[in-house]
Design a protein around this motif. Structure first.
Motif, PDB file in Angstrom:
ATOM      1  N   HIS A  19       5.607  -0.231   7.954  1.00  0.00           N
ATOM      2  CA  HIS A  19       6.633  -0.141   8.997  1.00  0.00           C
ATOM      3  C   HIS A  19       8.004  -0.596   8.481  1.00  0.00           C
ATOM      4  N   ASP A  20       9.001  -0.443   9.351  1.00  0.00           N
ATOM      5  CA  ASP A  20      10.385  -0.852   9.072  1.00  0.00           C
ATOM      6  C   ASP A  20      10.925  -0.243   7.770  1.00  0.00           C
ATOM      7  N   ILE A  21      10.771   1.069   7.649  1.00  0.00           N
ATOM      8  CA  ILE A  21      11.259   1.747   6.449  1.00  0.00           C
ATOM      9  C   ILE A  21      12.776   1.891   6.516  1.00  0.00           C
ATOM     10  N   ARG A  22      13.427   1.638   5.386  1.00  0.00           N
ATOM     11  CA  ARG A  22      14.875   1.783   5.287  1.00  0.00           C
ATOM     12  C   ARG A  22      15.216   2.526   3.986  1.00  0.00           C
ATOM     13  N   THR A  23      16.203   3.383   4.051  1.00  0.00           N
ATOM     14  CA  THR A  23      16.601   4.154   2.869  1.00  0.00           C
ATOM     15  C   THR A  23      18.115   4.175   2.738  1.00  0.00           C
ATOM     16  N   ARG A  24      18.567   4.398   1.530  1.00  0.00           N
ATOM     17  CA  ARG A  24      19.981   4.650   1.246  1.00  0.00           C
ATOM     18  C   ARG A  24      20.060   5.319  -0.112  1.00  0.00           C
ATOM     19  N   ARG A  25      21.223   5.846  -0.430  1.00  0.00           N
ATOM     20  CA  ARG A  25      21.383   6.518  -1.713  1.00  0.00           C
ATOM     21  C   ARG A  25      22.644   6.009  -2.406  1.00  0.00           C
ATOM     22  N   SER A  26      22.535   5.821  -3.702  1.00  0.00           N
ATOM     23  CA  SER A  26      23.679   5.417  -4.512  1.00  0.00           C
ATOM     24  C   SER A  26      23.709   6.310  -5.737  1.00  0.00           C
ATOM     25  N   GLY A  27      24.594   7.319  -5.712  1.00  0.00           N
ATOM     26  CA  GLY A  27      24.621   8.283  -6.808  1.00  0.00           C
ATOM     27  C   GLY A  27      23.294   9.015  -6.891  1.00  0.00           C
ATOM     28  N   PRO A  28      22.679   9.083  -8.066  1.00  0.00           N
ATOM     29  CA  PRO A  28      21.410   9.804  -8.209  1.00  0.00           C
ATOM     30  C   PRO A  28      20.196   8.989  -7.776  1.00  0.00           C
ATOM     31  N   THR A  29      20.388   7.702  -7.469  1.00  0.00           N
ATOM     32  CA  THR A  29      19.262   6.811  -7.151  1.00  0.00           C
ATOM     33  C   THR A  29      19.050   6.702  -5.643  1.00  0.00           C
ATOM     34  N   THR A  30      17.795   6.853  -5.219  1.00  0.00           N
ATOM     35  CA  THR A  30      17.416   6.662  -3.823  1.00  0.00           C
ATOM     36  C   THR A  30      16.706   5.319  -3.693  1.00  0.00           C
ATOM     37  N   PHE A  31      17.176   4.486  -2.768  1.00  0.00           N
ATOM     38  CA  PHE A  31      16.575   3.174  -2.518  1.00  0.00           C
ATOM     39  C   PHE A  31      15.690   3.273  -1.285  1.00  0.00           C
ATOM     40  N   VAL A  32      14.442   2.826  -1.425  1.00  0.00           N
ATOM     41  CA  VAL A  32      13.480   2.836  -0.313  1.00  0.00           C
ATOM     42  C   VAL A  32      12.855   1.459  -0.212  1.00  0.00           C
ATOM     43  N   GLU A  33      12.825   0.915   0.988  1.00  0.00           N
ATOM     44  CA  GLU A  33      12.137  -0.363   1.196  1.00  0.00           C
ATOM     45  C   GLU A  33      11.428  -0.358   2.547  1.00  0.00           C
ATOM     46  N   PHE A  34      10.271  -1.033   2.598  1.00  0.00           N
ATOM     47  CA  PHE A  34       9.505  -1.110   3.840  1.00  0.00           C
ATOM     48  C   PHE A  34       8.491  -2.246   3.733  1.00  0.00           C
ATOM     49  N   HIS A  35       7.847  -2.544   4.868  1.00  0.00           N
ATOM     50  CA  HIS A  35       6.815  -3.579   4.919  1.00  0.00           C
ATOM     51  C   HIS A  35       5.443  -2.905   4.908  1.00  0.00           C
ATOM     52  N   LEU A  36       4.516  -3.459   4.127  1.00  0.00           N
ATOM     53  CA  LEU A  36       3.161  -2.925   4.052  1.00  0.00           C
ATOM     54  C   LEU A  36       2.190  -4.017   4.504  1.00  0.00           C
ATOM     55  N   VAL A  37       1.475  -3.748   5.587  1.00  0.00           N
ATOM     56  CA  VAL A  37       0.512  -4.718   6.127  1.00  0.00           C
ATOM     57  C   VAL A  37      -0.868  -4.416   5.549  1.00  0.00           C
ATOM     58  N   VAL A  38      -1.526  -5.437   4.986  1.00  0.00           N
ATOM     59  CA  VAL A  38      -2.855  -5.271   4.388  1.00  0.00           C
ATOM     60  C   VAL A  38      -3.837  -6.247   5.038  1.00  0.00           C
ATOM     61  N   PRO A  39      -5.161  -5.986   4.936  1.00  0.00           N
ATOM     62  CA  PRO A  39      -6.157  -6.914   5.503  1.00  0.00           C
ATOM     63  C   PRO A  39      -6.000  -8.311   4.904  1.00  0.00           C
ATOM     64  N   GLY A  40      -6.296  -9.318   5.717  1.00  0.00           N
ATOM     65  CA  GLY A  40      -6.137 -10.698   5.280  1.00  0.00           C
ATOM     66  C   GLY A  40      -7.026 -11.082   4.111  1.00  0.00           C
ATOM     67  N   ASP A  41      -8.195 -10.417   3.969  1.00  0.00           N
ATOM     68  CA  ASP A  41      -9.103 -10.771   2.883  1.00  0.00           C
ATOM     69  C   ASP A  41      -8.878  -9.934   1.622  1.00  0.00           C
ATOM     70  N   MET A  42      -7.849  -9.112   1.612  1.00  0.00           N
ATOM     71  CA  MET A  42      -7.569  -8.292   0.431  1.00  0.00           C
ATOM     72  C   MET A  42      -6.939  -9.157  -0.662  1.00  0.00           C
ATOM     73  N   THR A  43      -7.348  -8.939  -1.901  1.00  0.00           N
ATOM     74  CA  THR A  43      -6.800  -9.715  -3.018  1.00  0.00           C
ATOM     75  C   THR A  43      -5.396  -9.212  -3.375  1.00  0.00           C
ATOM     76  N   VAL A  44      -4.671 -10.065  -4.086  1.00  0.00           N
ATOM     77  CA  VAL A  44      -3.329  -9.690  -4.527  1.00  0.00           C
ATOM     78  C   VAL A  44      -3.395  -8.452  -5.423  1.00  0.00           C
ATOM     79  N   THR A  45      -4.405  -8.393  -6.272  1.00  0.00           N
ATOM     80  CA  THR A  45      -4.556  -7.255  -7.187  1.00  0.00           C
ATOM     81  C   THR A  45      -4.767  -5.959  -6.421  1.00  0.00           C
TER      82      THR A  45
END
Length: 295
Positions: free
Chosen positions: A229-255
């Motif tokens: 959720h909360d996806i945000r985008t912008r562009r700077s020249g040829p580069t596209t910036f994308v950021e968002f939040h990813l919710v995962v199960p509480g018992d999922m490992t960092v890996t």
């Protein structure tokens, strides 16, 4: 980026050549409409130089003072080009008004028009090349130059037709009228160019169609996560910036969470070519919905 810089350098040479041809066409005929066309080529030279300088700056790698790189320099170049276009239009209007008050008889119309046609053909061919290369490299500076040249070509075609009409009919008032119409067309072109560049400087989001594609790629590659959720985008020249939040199960490992992020990043970078992805991983208590949704 080296290829983009080379194309920008060639643009300067092309602009200088076309300027010489259009100035010759004006000198031969004395037409104020052809003067307007030549004056716009002066702007083309200045804009091509500004684009070349901006591309060289934008090619510099990120540093301590500019951790996101220097790509926005190209937007400043495009804004400058828009301002120069508007200034040229005002100068043309002034000259058109003088010619309207004191109509001038055209001389050597056939020779002048022939030279102008050659110059216009060069601009047309080069604008097609700039559009192709600018889109491929996602270069605002090259695309701005391409749009300006295309507007110049359209204007030049109208000017050539109009000056030919003056030569055939002897109606001298058509010449300053054409110059005024050329100036108005240039003003509109300059404003549109500045408007698009301001969008880049203000971190405007990517177009709706591209955003929908990004959402689809995130959803298709986020298997194992609960939600994005909360996806945000912008562009700077040829580069596209994308950021968002990813919710995962509480018992999922960092890996495991990291593997999902890697999968999403790979899909986005494959589609966007040049992209910088930032994903903030959150525990399932932060979920706003169930299922992999992009909000």
């Amino acid at each position: 980026m080296k290829r983009v810089e080379t194309i920008a350098a060639i643009s300067v040479v092309v602009a200088l050549g076309v300027l010489c041809l259009k100035a010759a066409a004006w000198w031969i005929t004395g037409s104020v409409a052809l003067f307007a066309d030549a004056l716009e080529s002066v702007v083309n030279v200045a804009a091509a130089l500004a684009a070349l300088a901006a591309i060289r700056v934008s090619a510099r790698p990120p540093d301590a003072d500019h951790p996101y790189g220097h790509a926005k320099a190209e937007y400043f170049s495009a804004v400058l080009e828009g301002v120069l276009i508007c200034v040229a239009a005002l100068l043309i209007l002034n000259e058109a008004w003088s010619a309207w008050q004191t109509p001038r008889v055209l001389e050597g119309a056939a020779a002048g028009l022939a030279v102008s046609v050659v110059a216009t053909s060069i601009n047309a061919g080069w604008s097609v090349m700039l559009f192709r290369q600018g889109r491929a490299a996602r270069s605002p500076a090259l695309l701005a130059d391409a749009r300006h040249l295309l507007a110049d070509v359209v204007t030049s075609v109208g000017v050539v037709a109009g000056v030919a009409l003056v030569a055939v009919t002897g109606l001298a008032w058509i010449d300053p009228l054409l110059a005024a119409l050329t100036a108005l067309n240039i003003l509109v072109s300059g404003w549109r160019l500045m408007r698009e560049s301001f969008g880049g400087l203000m971190d405007e989001a990517v177009p709706g169609e591209e955003l929908a594609r990004i959402r689809g790629l995130v959803a298709a590659n986020a298997e194992g996560a609960i939600e994005a959720h909360d996806i945000r985008t912008r562009r700077s020249g040829p580069t596209t910036f994308v950021e968002f939040h990813l919710v995962v199960p509480g018992d999922m490992t960092v890996t495991q969470a990291h593997d999902i992020c890697d999968r999403i990043e790979a899909a986005l970078k494959s589609d966007l070519q040049a992209a910088l992805i930032t994903i903030h991983v959150e525990p399932e208590g932060k979920a706003k919905h169930r299922g992999v949704l992009v909000l």
